[in-house]
Write a protein that holds these residues in place. Sequence first.
Motif, mmCIF file in Angstrom:
data_model
loop_
_atom_site.group_PDB
_atom_site.id
_atom_site.type_symbol
_atom_site.label_atom_id
_atom_site.label_comp_id
_atom_site.label_asym_id
_atom_site.label_seq_id
_atom_site.Cartn_x
_atom_site.Cartn_y
_atom_site.Cartn_z
ATOM 1 N N VAL A 40 0.864 -1.172 0.000
ATOM 2 C CA VAL A 40 0.000 0.000 0.000
ATOM 3 C C VAL A 40 0.901 1.222 0.000
ATOM 4 C CG1 VAL A 40 -1.715 1.311 1.314
ATOM 5 C CG2 VAL A 40 -1.872 -1.163 1.209
ATOM 6 N N VAL A 41 0.557 2.218 -0.802
ATOM 7 C CA VAL A 41 1.381 3.423 -0.931
ATOM 8 C C VAL A 41 0.626 4.643 -0.427
ATOM 9 C CG1 VAL A 41 2.669 4.906 -2.519
ATOM 10 C CG2 VAL A 41 2.552 2.437 -2.949
ATOM 11 N N ALA A 42 1.300 5.448 0.392
ATOM 12 C CA ALA A 42 0.734 6.711 0.863
ATOM 13 C C ALA A 42 1.644 7.843 0.402
ATOM 14 C CB ALA A 42 0.626 6.731 2.382
ATOM 15 N N TYR A 43 1.043 8.922 -0.078
ATOM 16 C CA TYR A 43 1.812 10.098 -0.510
ATOM 17 C C TYR A 43 1.661 11.203 0.531
ATOM 18 C CZ TYR A 43 2.986 14.378 -3.050
ATOM 19 O OH TYR A 43 3.521 15.585 -3.422
ATOM 20 N N TRP A 44 2.805 11.784 0.918
ATOM 21 C CA TRP A 44 2.828 12.818 1.942
ATOM 22 C C TRP A 44 3.490 14.086 1.419
ATOM 23 C CZ3 TRP A 44 1.326 11.882 7.203
ATOM 24 C CH2 TRP A 44 0.987 10.548 7.484
ATOM 25 N N GLU A 45 3.017 15.216 1.898
ATOM 26 C CA GLU A 45 3.696 16.499 1.708
ATOM 27 C C GLU A 45 3.963 17.044 3.098
ATOM 28 O OE1 GLU A 45 1.910 17.649 -2.676
ATOM 29 O OE2 GLU A 45 1.205 18.772 -0.930
ATOM 30 N N GLU A 46 5.243 16.982 3.483
ATOM 31 C CA GLU A 46 5.661 17.292 4.843
ATOM 32 C C GLU A 46 4.907 16.393 5.826
ATOM 33 O OE1 GLU A 46 4.950 21.557 4.530
ATOM 34 O OE2 GLU A 46 7.100 21.892 4.174
ATOM 35 N N LYS A 47 4.130 16.947 6.739
ATOM 36 C CA LYS A 47 3.463 16.120 7.751
ATOM 37 C C LYS A 47 2.022 15.759 7.395
ATOM 38 C CE LYS A 47 6.258 17.990 11.524
ATOM 39 N NZ LYS A 47 6.262 18.710 12.832
ATOM 40 N N THR A 48 1.621 16.080 6.182
ATOM 41 C CA THR A 48 0.231 15.862 5.784
ATOM 42 C C THR A 48 0.118 14.813 4.679
ATOM 43 O OG1 THR A 48 -0.313 18.173 6.304
ATOM 44 C CG2 THR A 48 -1.862 16.956 4.910
ATOM 45 N N ARG A 49 -0.701 13.797 4.919
ATOM 46 C CA ARG A 49 -0.936 12.814 3.870
ATOM 47 C C ARG A 49 -1.918 13.381 2.865
ATOM 48 N NH1 ARG A 49 -3.746 7.361 5.332
ATOM 49 N NH2 ARG A 49 -5.495 8.191 4.139
ATOM 50 N N VAL A 50 -1.603 13.198 1.592
ATOM 51 C CA VAL A 50 -2.431 13.738 0.520
ATOM 52 C C VAL A 50 -3.110 12.578 -0.208
ATOM 53 C CG1 VAL A 50 -2.476 15.115 -1.589
ATOM 54 C CG2 VAL A 50 -0.868 15.690 0.254
ATOM 55 N N GLY A 51 -4.430 12.614 -0.278
ATOM 56 C CA GLY A 51 -5.154 11.552 -0.962
ATOM 57 C C GLY A 51 -5.280 10.297 -0.111
ATOM 58 N N ARG A 52 -5.880 9.285 -0.705
ATOM 59 C CA ARG A 52 -6.099 8.025 -0.004
ATOM 60 C C ARG A 52 -4.949 7.061 -0.204
ATOM 61 N NH1 ARG A 52 -11.811 6.139 -2.205
ATOM 62 N NH2 ARG A 52 -10.959 6.966 -4.150
ATOM 63 N N LEU A 53 -4.967 5.981 0.549
ATOM 64 C CA LEU A 53 -3.975 4.930 0.369
ATOM 65 C C LEU A 53 -4.192 4.260 -0.981
ATOM 66 C CD1 LEU A 53 -4.035 3.206 3.883
ATOM 67 C CD2 LEU A 53 -2.345 4.832 3.015
ATOM 68 N N TYR A 54 -3.091 3.941 -1.660
ATOM 69 C CA TYR A 54 -3.173 3.300 -2.972
ATOM 70 C C TYR A 54 -2.725 1.852 -2.816
ATOM 71 C CZ TYR A 54 -2.678 2.740 -8.047
ATOM 72 O OH TYR A 54 -2.807 2.322 -9.340
ATOM 73 N N SER A 55 -3.646 0.930 -3.030
ATOM 74 C CA SER A 55 -3.365 -0.492 -2.876
ATOM 75 C C SER A 55 -2.873 -1.069 -4.201
ATOM 76 C CB SER A 55 -4.631 -1.218 -2.419
ATOM 77 O OG SER A 55 -4.371 -2.572 -2.165
ATOM 78 N N VAL A 56 -1.787 -1.863 -4.132
ATOM 79 C CA VAL A 56 -1.134 -2.352 -5.348
ATOM 80 C C VAL A 56 -1.308 -3.862 -5.506
ATOM 81 C CG1 VAL A 56 1.032 -2.412 -6.651
ATOM 82 C CG2 VAL A 56 0.584 -0.532 -5.054
ATOM 83 N N GLN A 57 -1.889 -4.263 -6.620
ATOM 84 C CA GLN A 57 -2.042 -5.688 -6.934
ATOM 85 C C GLN A 57 -1.099 -6.144 -8.044
ATOM 86 O OE1 GLN A 57 -5.058 -3.764 -6.709
ATOM 87 N NE2 GLN A 57 -5.279 -4.423 -4.591
ATOM 88 N N GLU A 58 -0.862 -5.263 -9.018
ATOM 89 C CA GLU A 58 -0.002 -5.625 -10.145
ATOM 90 C C GLU A 58 1.449 -5.726 -9.683
ATOM 91 O OE1 GLU A 58 -1.149 -6.435 -13.110
ATOM 92 O OE2 GLU A 58 -3.184 -6.060 -12.404
ATOM 93 N N PRO A 59 2.268 -6.552 -10.357
ATOM 94 C CA PRO A 59 3.668 -6.717 -9.938
ATOM 95 C C PRO A 59 4.526 -5.467 -10.129
ATOM 96 C CG PRO A 59 3.245 -7.890 -11.988
ATOM 97 C CD PRO A 59 1.914 -7.462 -11.464
#
Length: 203
Positions: A40-59
């Motif tokens: 699962v990937v989370a994108y952050w800008e400094e101390k704030t998470r931006v957007g939702r968690l991105y779940s990865v199924q593909e290799p």
Amino acid sequence: VCGSGEEITQTALPAPPEPQVSAGHKIAHNRPGDRSHWCVVAYWEEKTRVGRLYSVQEPSLDIFYDLPQGNGFCLGQLNSDNKSQLVQKVRSKIGYGIQLTKEVDGVWVYNRSSYPIFIKSATLDNPDSRTLLVHKVFPGFSIKAFDYEKAYTLQRPNDHEFTQQPWTGFTVQISFVKGWGQCYTRQFISSCPCWLEVIFNNR
């Protein structure tokens, strides 16, 4: 001594194939609880998470800000309220970003952008080290950022960032353009303008 990916497993590789052509940037957010995901990937800008968690199924997954007709996790489509000039400047430099690829021996990160990326992972360093190093990966190079077998054998790291929370041996942190840690002015990744948190499924 500061970490440098090319001293460990950083490898110059030909550019990965261009992402599959689509009608535009494609973002498919999946629920983190999906059993088929491997990270699962989370994108952050400094101390704030931006957007939702991105779940990865593909290799393989492309994470980018601006990649014409690219499929994957497009950071440019996320709604950010951060007005910091530094954040906006770094955001504009992400470009083609990175590619995460799950291989038999672990997970590799390929730097497709025109600027260095910085990676911190419990499996990149000596398990007896008092602190985990931040490794710099230059444009056009790749590094094995995560080793499943090694992660299972590791004990809780002594790193200050890790001891303040549950053991994060299955987490990799990646910062675009700006480094952090003992060799940089920023001591913690939460001070970096644009960064990623990759959480691997340990099941």
